[in-house]
Scaffold this motif. Structure first.
Motif, PDB file in Angstrom:
ATOM      1  N   ARG A  21       0.859  -1.182   0.000  1.00 13.91           N
ATOM      2  CA  ARG A  21       0.000   0.000   0.000  1.00 13.91           C
ATOM      3  C   ARG A  21       0.894   1.230   0.000  1.00 13.91           C
ATOM      4  NH1 ARG A  21      -2.065   2.855   4.670  1.00 13.91           N
ATOM      5  NH2 ARG A  21      -3.878   4.121   4.145  1.00 13.91           N
ATOM      6  N   ARG A  22       0.713   2.063  -1.015  1.00 13.35           N
ATOM      7  CA  ARG A  22       1.602   3.219  -1.150  1.00 13.35           C
ATOM      8  C   ARG A  22       0.818   4.491  -1.430  1.00 13.35           C
ATOM      9  NH1 ARG A  22       6.179   0.234  -4.706  1.00 13.35           N
ATOM     10  NH2 ARG A  22       4.325  -0.721  -5.577  1.00 13.35           N
ATOM     11  N   ILE A  23       1.301   5.575  -0.884  1.00 17.54           N
ATOM     12  CA  ILE A  23       0.622   6.862  -1.061  1.00 17.54           C
ATOM     13  C   ILE A  23       0.864   7.371  -2.483  1.00 17.54           C
ATOM     14  CG2 ILE A  23       2.576   8.214  -0.168  1.00 17.54           C
ATOM     15  CD1 ILE A  23       0.412   9.979   1.234  1.00 17.54           C
ATOM     16  N   VAL A  24      -0.173   7.930  -3.091  1.00 18.45           N
ATOM     17  CA  VAL A  24      -0.080   8.402  -4.468  1.00 18.45           C
ATOM     18  C   VAL A  24      -0.210   9.920  -4.552  1.00 18.45           C
ATOM     19  CG1 VAL A  24      -1.144   8.332  -6.752  1.00 18.45           C
ATOM     20  CG2 VAL A  24      -0.969   6.249  -5.394  1.00 18.45           C
ATOM     21  N   MET A  25      -1.252  10.431  -3.922  1.00 19.21           N
ATOM     22  CA  MET A  25      -1.536  11.867  -4.067  1.00 19.21           C
ATOM     23  C   MET A  25      -2.561  12.263  -3.010  1.00 19.21           C
ATOM     24  SD  MET A  25      -3.877  11.508  -7.461  1.00 19.21           S
ATOM     25  CE  MET A  25      -5.408  10.575  -7.433  1.00 19.21           C
ATOM     26  N   HIS A  26      -2.797  13.541  -2.905  1.00 17.04           N
ATOM     27  CA  HIS A  26      -3.879  13.979  -2.025  1.00 17.04           C
ATOM     28  C   HIS A  26      -4.551  15.203  -2.627  1.00 17.04           C
ATOM     29  CE1 HIS A  26      -0.977  17.075  -0.657  1.00 17.04           C
ATOM     30  NE2 HIS A  26      -2.060  17.765  -0.351  1.00 17.04           N
TER      31      HIS A  26
ATOM     32  N   VAL B 112      -7.353  20.318   9.086  1.00 17.62           N
ATOM     33  CA  VAL B 112      -6.469  19.159   8.891  1.00 17.62           C
ATOM     34  C   VAL B 112      -7.291  17.885   8.664  1.00 17.62           C
ATOM     35  CG1 VAL B 112      -4.545  17.869   9.858  1.00 17.62           C
ATOM     36  CG2 VAL B 112      -4.852  20.272  10.461  1.00 17.62           C
ATOM     37  N   SER B 113      -8.420  17.798   9.335  1.00 11.88           N
ATOM     38  CA  SER B 113      -9.242  16.590   9.218  1.00 11.88           C
ATOM     39  C   SER B 113      -9.845  16.441   7.824  1.00 11.88           C
ATOM     40  CB  SER B 113     -10.368  16.613  10.255  1.00 11.88           C
ATOM     41  OG  SER B 113     -11.289  17.635   9.928  1.00 11.88           O
ATOM     42  N   LEU B 114      -9.698  17.447   6.978  1.00 11.77           N
ATOM     43  CA  LEU B 114     -10.302  17.388   5.641  1.00 11.77           C
ATOM     44  C   LEU B 114      -9.326  16.893   4.578  1.00 11.77           C
ATOM     45  CD1 LEU B 114     -12.486  20.638   5.643  1.00 11.77           C
ATOM     46  CD2 LEU B 114     -13.265  18.283   5.670  1.00 11.77           C
ATOM     47  N   ARG B 115      -8.161  16.454   4.987  1.00 14.59           N
ATOM     48  CA  ARG B 115      -7.208  15.943   4.011  1.00 14.59           C
ATOM     49  C   ARG B 115      -7.729  14.655   3.387  1.00 14.59           C
ATOM     50  NH1 ARG B 115      -1.828  17.572   3.311  1.00 14.59           N
ATOM     51  NH2 ARG B 115      -0.582  15.755   2.774  1.00 14.59           N
ATOM     52  N   ASN B 116      -7.529  14.537   2.081  1.00 18.97           N
ATOM     53  CA  ASN B 116      -8.077  13.410   1.317  1.00 18.97           C
ATOM     54  C   ASN B 116      -6.927  12.712   0.602  1.00 18.97           C
ATOM     55  OD1 ASN B 116      -9.676  11.694  -0.187  1.00 18.97           O
ATOM     56  ND2 ASN B 116     -10.195  13.256  -1.706  1.00 18.97           N
ATOM     57  N   ILE B 117      -6.528  11.569   1.142  1.00 19.83           N
ATOM     58  CA  ILE B 117      -5.313  10.918   0.648  1.00 19.83           C
ATOM     59  C   ILE B 117      -5.649   9.664  -0.155  1.00 19.83           C
ATOM     60  CG2 ILE B 117      -3.082   9.932   1.313  1.00 19.83           C
ATOM     61  CD1 ILE B 117      -3.439  11.510   3.980  1.00 19.83           C
ATOM     62  N   TYR B 118      -5.014   9.566  -1.314  1.00 21.78           N
ATOM     63  CA  TYR B 118      -5.226   8.405  -2.187  1.00 21.78           C
ATOM     64  C   TYR B 118      -4.044   7.447  -2.097  1.00 21.78           C
ATOM     65  CZ  TYR B 118      -8.985  11.024  -4.428  1.00 21.78           C
ATOM     66  OH  TYR B 118     -10.132  11.710  -4.675  1.00 21.78           O
TER      67      TYR B 118
END
Lengths: 231, 278
Positions: free
Chosen positions: B102-107, B217-223
């Motif tokens: 599982r790897r972070i792509v974008m936000h 901060v709680s509104l961050r949307n991470i893909y």
């Protein structure tokens, strides 16, 4: 209201410039629904003739089931077909989920009861004496079936139109088993929904207009054939 | 009679050939990518997927559903790779052993949008929980996705933080639709909703909704991109999944993500994050 005119203008712009993506989507719709209708005609007319001409116990029940099937919800068909053909499903080895083949299969399942139901009604509507008369004139069984089909060609062409109209306009099954993949399983109905959710209302309306035009053209040709020898 | 029979058989054969031809593709070259509606509705995948296909020769079947459904497909082995944005469910998914790498792509970020009239008077608020409390106390219409998507999961978390259970309230309605359609419903009905910024920007020209709350901060949307664990199910195209995951975190794809939408909307829709710590 302005949006509507904009959409219609967009439709003709896309048509006149033969936008490659729109042309591809339109041809794919025609190909998938055409194949599905053709398969449903073979099975539906065959089964319909058989059921209409042969007496057997439970015939009324079977006809009721087929008549119910004429209103089969596409999304239910889509769900069951998906469950059968996904990788771990009983037909998973075919590997056809999210392909045009799966869409043809699902649409054929939707159209077959429509064709069969209309066929049964058409054949049963012919006077009983006609059959006896044809047989009495020395015709073979195949010849009799052929003559009955010719005799009921008007409602049978209506069955073609109803079947085709049912599948070209359906979305539930197409999106579930096809997946709306660009350039592969994206057809007019699924593209319309996607463009709507993207907020591209003019393109969505344009695709809708093209769908109507396509549907109209096919029905116009079939109606012309149907009415031709009536004169 | 005979000629007609031959003609019919020929037609049938033709139909079969077309039907089969349409379905045949080299095995092992298909990848099923289950992803969220936001990546499709924003148009990002329309650029990334064709490029990936051209570079590698794989054929990507993109199935755009909510993050919840995407993970359900992954659990059943009905997808090869996921691109999703529902971190808590993703962790559960990984703990269940369904995914690997599982790897972070974008936000990008979520925003709370509402009608210009702003009946709940939340414009410019900083705290998301506080703004949800005001929507509740003024009984202003709120549209929820209600579809187990990443956005829906985020929304539920905010309600929990606000200490409100809205499910049975009359001002709380669930659309059960994707992000784009839910924004359209909110616009038509003059209600509030929570959306990812990318989809909102893509639809902005047609919907009279304003951004009310942003920046928390709680509104961050991470893909994240997740490859499905090939040990769990037969038939997973793990090589294809790995190739896709590698591609989407490659420098080339990341720079496309960074520039995507800037010319059209004046602001990027997604921010590349590959290799970053969370």
């Amino acid at each position: 209201m302005e949006l509507l005119f904009e959409g219609i203008r967009e439709a003709f712009r896309l048509l006149i410039h033969a936008d490659p993506e729109v042309v591809r989507i339109t041809l794919l719709s025609l190909k998938i629904s055409g194949c599905a209708t053709f398969i449903s005609l073979i099975i539906g007319i065959g089964a319909g003739m058989l059921i209409a001409l042969v007496e057997f116990p439970g015939k009324r029940l079977l006809i009721s089931i087929i008549n119910t099937g004429m209103g089969l919800p596409p999304v239910v068909v889509g769900l069951f077909v998906t469950i059968f053909i996904w990788r771990n499903g009983p037909l998973g080895f075919l590997g056809i989920l999210y392909t045009p083949t799966a869409m043809i299969a699902a649409q054929a399942i939707i159209a077959t009861p429509i064709v069969a139901g209309i066929t049964i009604a058409a054949i049963q509507h012919l006077p009983e004496e006609l059959r006896l008369q044809i047989l009495a004139l020395g015709a073979t069984r195949t010849q009799m079936v052929w003559m009955l089909m010719k005799e009921s060609r008007l409602p049978l062409l209506a069955a073609v139109m109803a079947g085709f109209g049912g599948v070209i306009s359906e979305i539930g099954a197409s999106i579930m088993v096809g997946g709306n993949i660009m350039g592969y399983t994206r057809v007019l109905t699924t593209a319309t929904v996607m463009e709507t959710s993207r907020g591209n209302f003019d393109v969505a309306i344009a695709l809708g207009v093209i769908l109507l035009l396509l549907s109209f053209s096919v029905n116009f040709i079939l109606t012309t054939i149907q009415q031709y020898d009536k004169k | 009679m005979n000629r007609k029979n031959i003609f019919l058989c020929a037609l049938l054969a033709l139909a079969l050939v077309i039907a089969l031809h349409a379905g045949v593709r080299a095995a092992g070259k298909d990848i099923i990518l289950a992803t969220t509606t936001s990546t499709q509705d924003s148009g990002l995948l329309d650029i990334l997927v064709p490029l990936f296909q051209k570079k590698t020769g794989y054929f990507v079947k993109t199935i755009a559903v909510g993050s919840g459904q995407a993970m359900a497909m992954g659990e059943r082995g009905e997808a090869d790779v996921l691109l999703v944005h529902s971190p808590e469910s993703e962790l559960k998914f990984m703990q269940g052993g369904h995914g690997v790498n599982r790897r972070i792509v974008m936000h990008n970020d979520f925003i709370i949008v509402g009608p210009k009239s702003d009946g709940a008077n939340i414009r410019g608020m900083k705290s998301t929980a506080e703004s949800f409390r005001k929507i509740a106390s003024s009984s202003s219409l709120f549209l929820s996705r209600g579809d187990n998507s990443g956005t829906h999961a985020k929304e539920i978390k905010i309600w929990q933080k606000a200490g409100i259970a809205p499910e049975r309230e009359r001002w709380y309605q669930q659309t059960g639709l994707g992000m784009g359609q839910t924004l359209n419903v909110a616009a038509e009905k003059g209600g509030y909703t929570i959306a990812d910024r990318g989809t909102y920007l893509a639809l902005k020209k047609n919907i009279p909704l304003d951004v009310m709350v942003e920046g928390d901060v709680s509104l961050r949307n991470i893909y994240h991109v997740i490859e499905i664990n090939p040990a769990k199910h037969a038939g997973i195209n793990s090589a294809g999944a790995r190739a896709f995951a590698r591609f989407i975190i490659s420098r080339e794809a990341q720079s496309i993500i960074r520039d995507f939408g800037v010319a059209k909307y004046g602001a990027p829709l997604f921010y590349p994050d590959a290799g970053m710590k969370e």
